[in-house]
Write a protein that holds these residues in place. Structure first.
Motif, PDB file in Angstrom:
ATOM      1  N   ILE A 149       0.850  -1.204   0.000  1.00 54.46           N
ATOM      2  CA  ILE A 149       0.000   0.000   0.000  1.00 54.46           C
ATOM      3  C   ILE A 149       0.881   1.249   0.000  1.00 54.46           C
ATOM      4  CG2 ILE A 149      -1.627   1.363   1.384  1.00 54.46           C
ATOM      5  CD1 ILE A 149      -2.808  -1.390   2.318  1.00 54.46           C
ATOM      6  N   TRP A 150       1.891   1.251   0.873  1.00 54.28           N
ATOM      7  CA  TRP A 150       2.791   2.396   0.963  1.00 54.28           C
ATOM      8  C   TRP A 150       3.525   2.621  -0.359  1.00 54.28           C
ATOM      9  CZ3 TRP A 150       2.937   6.616   3.409  1.00 54.28           C
ATOM     10  CH2 TRP A 150       4.103   7.365   3.541  1.00 54.28           C
ATOM     11  N   CYS A 151       3.992   1.560  -0.977  1.00 56.02           N
ATOM     12  CA  CYS A 151       4.686   1.681  -2.262  1.00 56.02           C
ATOM     13  C   CYS A 151       3.758   2.216  -3.346  1.00 56.02           C
ATOM     14  CB  CYS A 151       5.279   0.331  -2.687  1.00 56.02           C
ATOM     15  SG  CYS A 151       6.720  -0.169  -1.725  1.00 56.02           S
ATOM     16  N   ILE A 152       2.521   1.737  -3.362  1.00 58.88           N
ATOM     17  CA  ILE A 152       1.551   2.220  -4.358  1.00 58.88           C
ATOM     18  C   ILE A 152       1.298   3.715  -4.186  1.00 58.88           C
ATOM     19  CG2 ILE A 152      -0.899   2.125  -5.017  1.00 58.88           C
ATOM     20  CD1 ILE A 152      -0.699  -0.951  -4.557  1.00 58.88           C
ATOM     21  N   VAL A 153       1.157   4.163  -2.938  1.00 60.62           N
ATOM     22  CA  VAL A 153       0.934   5.591  -2.677  1.00 60.62           C
ATOM     23  C   VAL A 153       2.109   6.406  -3.210  1.00 60.62           C
ATOM     24  CG1 VAL A 153       0.788   7.335  -0.834  1.00 60.62           C
ATOM     25  CG2 VAL A 153      -0.626   5.274  -0.714  1.00 60.62           C
TER      26      VAL A 153
END
Length: 170
Positions: A149-153
């Motif tokens: 999720i953090w990488c996608i953001v």
């Protein structure tokens, strides 16, 4: 400032996916390294067609998982007494161990998912998971989801910046 940003983007581009993996490994372990330095430029480069966004995602989330597994192993094998005694050499204060353990105890295994989204907790949540002997498969799944999720953001921010670079510069 423009020169610094260009240098970071060029560095990420030159290091490629292995560089992203290494930087995210460092970010997710005890070494204080900002994930934004790796993932936002990767998203930008993907918007310009110079990187594959899916490969950048896998490198980032994979590096985060590897770094988290490193911290998990430290917590699991060495335990709390070791971290209290020697943590200062790894930039870990006893108060940080106490706060992270309290967070883990309060929120349980899901804290590995949500902890990945909180700066400052992201680097240390794996230690109490290891100390608490959280099942490795659960730890890996929650960690990969949270890191993903953090990488996608961050990739999205870089990609959007790249897509609208002219408007932003105006």
């Amino acid at each position: 400032m423009h020169e610094i940003i260009n240098w970071i983007v060029e560095t990420v581009g030159a290091m490629g996916y292995l560089g992203i993996f290494i930087m995210m490994f460092l970010e997710s372990s005890f070494f204080p390294f900002p994930s934004e330095v790796a993932m936002i430029p990767a998203g930008y480069l993907a918007s310009k067609g110079e990187m594959n966004i899916f490969a950048a995602f896998l490198a980032g989330a994979g590096g985060s998982l590897a770094g988290a597994l490193f911290n998990y192993a430290l917590g699991h094998r060495l335990g709390r007494p070791f971290l209290i005694k020697y943590g200062r050499y790894l930039f870990i204060k006893p108060e940080t161990v106490d706060k992270t353990e309290a967070f883990f105890e309060k929120y349980g295994p899901a804290s590995t998912l949500f902890g990945r989204l909180v700066p400052g907790i992201r680097q240390y949540i794996s230690l109490p998971a290891g100390i608490g002997k959280m099942p490795l498969l659960s730890f890996a799944i929650y960690t990969f989801l949270g890191a993903g999720i953090w990488c996608i953001v961050l990739l999205s921010l870089g990609y959007i910046f790249g897509e609208h670079e002219e408007r932003i510069q105006e």
